[in-house]
Design a protein around this motif. Structure first.
Motif, PDB file in Angstrom:
ATOM      1  N   UNK A 154      -3.820   5.919  -4.758  1.00 54.61           N
ATOM      2  CA  UNK A 154      -5.178   5.720  -5.747  1.00 54.61           C
ATOM      3  C   UNK A 154      -4.900   4.150  -6.187  1.00 54.61           C
ATOM      4  N   UNK A 155      -6.167   3.672  -6.575  1.00 51.96           N
ATOM      5  CA  UNK A 155      -6.258   2.402  -6.982  1.00 51.96           C
ATOM      6  C   UNK A 155      -5.122   2.111  -8.341  1.00 51.96           C
ATOM      7  N   UNK A 156      -4.907   3.305  -9.374  1.00 56.32           N
ATOM      8  CA  UNK A 156      -3.950   2.973 -10.355  1.00 56.32           C
ATOM      9  C   UNK A 156      -2.534   3.221 -10.041  1.00 56.32           C
ATOM     10  N   UNK A 157      -2.209   4.160  -9.137  1.00 57.44           N
ATOM     11  CA  UNK A 157      -0.848   4.541  -8.801  1.00 57.44           C
ATOM     12  C   UNK A 157      -0.825   5.661  -7.843  1.00 57.44           C
ATOM     13  N   UNK A 158       0.424   5.930  -7.391  1.00 60.09           N
ATOM     14  CA  UNK A 158       0.664   7.178  -6.595  1.00 60.09           C
ATOM     15  C   UNK A 158       0.494   8.451  -7.379  1.00 60.09           C
ATOM     16  N   UNK A 159      -0.302   9.022  -6.974  1.00 55.76           N
ATOM     17  CA  UNK A 159      -0.680  10.518  -7.561  1.00 55.76           C
ATOM     18  C   UNK A 159       0.325  11.635  -6.883  1.00 55.76           C
ATOM     19  N   UNK A 160       1.154  12.170  -7.667  1.00 56.09           N
ATOM     20  CA  UNK A 160       1.895  13.449  -7.056  1.00 56.09           C
ATOM     21  C   UNK A 160       0.907  14.754  -7.762  1.00 56.09           C
ATOM     22  N   UNK A 161       0.063  14.953  -6.906  1.00 55.81           N
ATOM     23  CA  UNK A 161      -0.880  16.046  -7.146  1.00 55.81           C
ATOM     24  C   UNK A 161      -0.213  17.456  -7.219  1.00 55.81           C
ATOM     25  N   UNK A 162      -0.593  18.194  -8.316  1.00 50.59           N
ATOM     26  CA  UNK A 162      -0.087  19.717  -8.161  1.00 50.59           C
ATOM     27  C   UNK A 162      -1.382  20.502  -8.237  1.00 50.59           C
ATOM     28  N   UNK A 163      -1.745  20.928  -7.217  1.00 54.49           N
ATOM     29  CA  UNK A 163      -3.110  21.577  -7.066  1.00 54.49           C
ATOM     30  C   UNK A 163      -2.968  23.085  -7.070  1.00 54.49           C
TER      31      UNK A 163
END
Length: 176
Positions: free
Chosen positions: A120-129
């Motif tokens: 993403x523009x702010x950082x890598x997102x390590x998304x827990x879905x």
């Protein structure tokens, strides 16, 4: 229990549905071991986020938001906040804020259904879905973060989405 400790516990116990999920689970745990602030936006390289796909199984549909910055249809979700006690709390908070729907409950006994890593523009997102069940008669309300908010049939997702959302919908259908 702190949010970070909850995330470590959730990820340590999570049974990944495939090899990719297992690799991500181990990567997330390594990230949290290396970064005390790995749950928060202040961790500039990467941080854990929480999201929830809102599901209406009776109607055979999911609620997606047209994200204002990304310009794609996505599940609700975003950054964890210092006030969140658990990952599940963060996912439900984001879902309520972005959909306006109260009374959401998590499917899969409150466990995550998938993990996804994305830039993403702010950082890598390590998304827990997670997957969240919409109560009968739920009425959605668009938030400031969205350009649009709409229900889509499980098999009629918009073209302006990505493979991660499609995988999440497939997985949510399997666990409902």
């Amino acid at each position: 229990m702190s949010l970070r400790l909850d995330a470590v516990d959730v990820l340590a116990k999570w049974d990944a549905p495939d090899d990719r999920g297992e690799r991500l689970r181990l990567d997330y745990l390594a990230h949290l071991a290396a970064h005390r602030d790995g749950m928060l936006k202040s961790c500039r390289h990467a941080h854990v986020t929480a999201s929830a796909l809102i599901v209406d199984p009776v109607g055979g549909r999911v609620l997606l938001t047209l994200h204002a910055k990304v310009r794609k249809w996505l599940q609700t979700g975003g950054h964890c906040e210092p006030g969140d006690r658990t990952l599940a709390d963060a996912a439900l908070r984001e879902a309520r804020e972005e959909s306006g729907i109260t009374g959401l409950t998590l499917l899969a006994a409150g466990a995550p259904v998938l993990l996804d890593r994305h830039d993403t523009p702010c950082a890598v997102h390590l998304d827990v879905q997670y997957a969240a069940l919409a109560p009968a008669g739920a009425t959605e309300v668009i938030s400031e973060e969205s350009l649009d908010l709409r229900w889509f049939g499980f098999d009629a997702l918009p073209t302006e989405t990505d493979d991660s959302v499609r995988a999440l919908v497939t997985r949510a259908r399997a666990v409902r």
